[in-house]
Design an enzyme around this catalytic site. Structure first.
Site, PDB file in Angstrom:
ATOM      1  N   CYS A  91      -2.852   4.830   6.328  1.00  0.00           N
ATOM      2  CA  CYS A  91      -4.459   4.764   6.426  1.00  0.00           C
ATOM      3  C   CYS A  91      -4.625   4.867   8.088  1.00  0.00           C
ATOM      4  O   CYS A  91      -3.876   4.907   8.976  1.00  0.00           O
ATOM      5  CB  CYS A  91      -4.770   3.320   6.123  1.00  0.00           C
ATOM      6  N   CYS A 120      -2.293  -3.753   9.162  1.00  0.00           N
ATOM      7  CA  CYS A 120      -1.934  -2.427   8.864  1.00  0.00           C
ATOM      8  C   CYS A 120      -0.925  -2.355  10.414  1.00  0.00           C
ATOM      9  O   CYS A 120       0.041  -1.751  10.850  1.00  0.00           O
ATOM     10  CB  CYS A 120      -2.905  -1.504   9.453  1.00  0.00           C
ATOM     11  N   ASP A 153       2.236   2.832   2.834  1.00  0.00           N
ATOM     12  CA  ASP A 153       2.066   3.454   3.823  1.00  0.00           C
ATOM     13  C   ASP A 153       3.553   3.429   4.524  1.00  0.00           C
ATOM     14  O   ASP A 153       4.098   2.372   4.528  1.00  0.00           O
ATOM     15  CB  ASP A 153       1.215   2.851   4.818  1.00  0.00           C
ATOM     16  N   CYS A 213       0.693  -1.245  -0.080  1.00  0.00           N
ATOM     17  CA  CYS A 213       0.136  -0.105  -0.097  1.00  0.00           C
ATOM     18  C   CYS A 213       0.831   1.321  -0.093  1.00  0.00           C
ATOM     19  O   CYS A 213       0.317   2.354  -0.298  1.00  0.00           O
ATOM     20  CB  CYS A 213      -0.935   0.101   1.222  1.00  0.00           C
TER      21      CYS A 213
HETATM   22 FE1  FES Z   1      -1.278   0.453   4.462  1.00  0.00          FE
HETATM   23 FE2  FES Z   1      -3.222   0.207   6.300  1.00  0.00          FE
HETATM   24  S1  FES Z   1      -3.604   0.026   4.206  1.00  0.00           S
HETATM   25  S2  FES Z   1      -1.010   0.001   6.224  1.00  0.00           S
END
Ligand code: FES
Length: 146
Positions: free
Chosen positions: A58, A102, A35, A33
């Site tokens: 997120c 996450c 992040d 993702c």
């Molecule tokens: Fe990437 Fe939650 S969607 S850490």
């Protein structure tokens, strides 16, 4: 879908920021993702005296980062690296299954910060493998304890 505690930590995250003269720094990213999170710690007598985080991610990543800083503050380094993603989720009153991955960012970031401190002091790392570095890490798979 989200517990009240998740929403609270997302809306009012604790311990946000960077400790400028940190003893240990941990940076991790979720390869799928994108992040990213950074944890900085101050250590005294092998205990986490202070801890801050910055997470670009997120809502669940922010809430789990926030709660992990609260959980880890005051813990010994051994206790801090033993925190599992399940414990993080439980502390938040649960996470939807699709968001369990996450919480790995938070536990991985903490492990990396502890190991950074130890290695800088010529000691052996204790954090173990960083899950989000694993090329086979599937962020959509809830594989239980990490
Ligand atoms: Fe990437 Fe939650 S969607 S850490």
């Amino acid at each position: 879908m989200y517990s009240e505690k998740v929403m609270d930590h997302f809306a009012n995250p604790r311990n946000v920021g960077v400790i400028e003269d940190a003893d240990g720094v941990g940076e991790v990213g979720n390869p799928v993702c994108g992040d990213v999170m950074k944890i900085t710690i101050k250590v005294a007598e092998d205990r986490i005296e202070d801890i801050k985080f910055q997470t670009l991610g997120c809502g669940a990543a922010i809430a789990t980062s926030s709660i992990v800083t609260e959980m880890a503050k005051g813990m010994t380094l051994e206790e801090a690296v033993a925190i599992t993603k399940q414990q993080v989720a439980d502390e938040l009153g649960g996470l939807p299954p699709a968001k369990m991955h996450c919480s790995v960012l938070a536990t991985d970031g903490l492990k990396r910060a502890v190991d950074d401190y130890l290695v800088k002091h010529g000691r052996e790392p204790i954090g173990g493998p960083i899950v989000s570095d694993d090329p086979h890490f599937d962020p959509h798979e809830d594989d239980g304890e990490v």
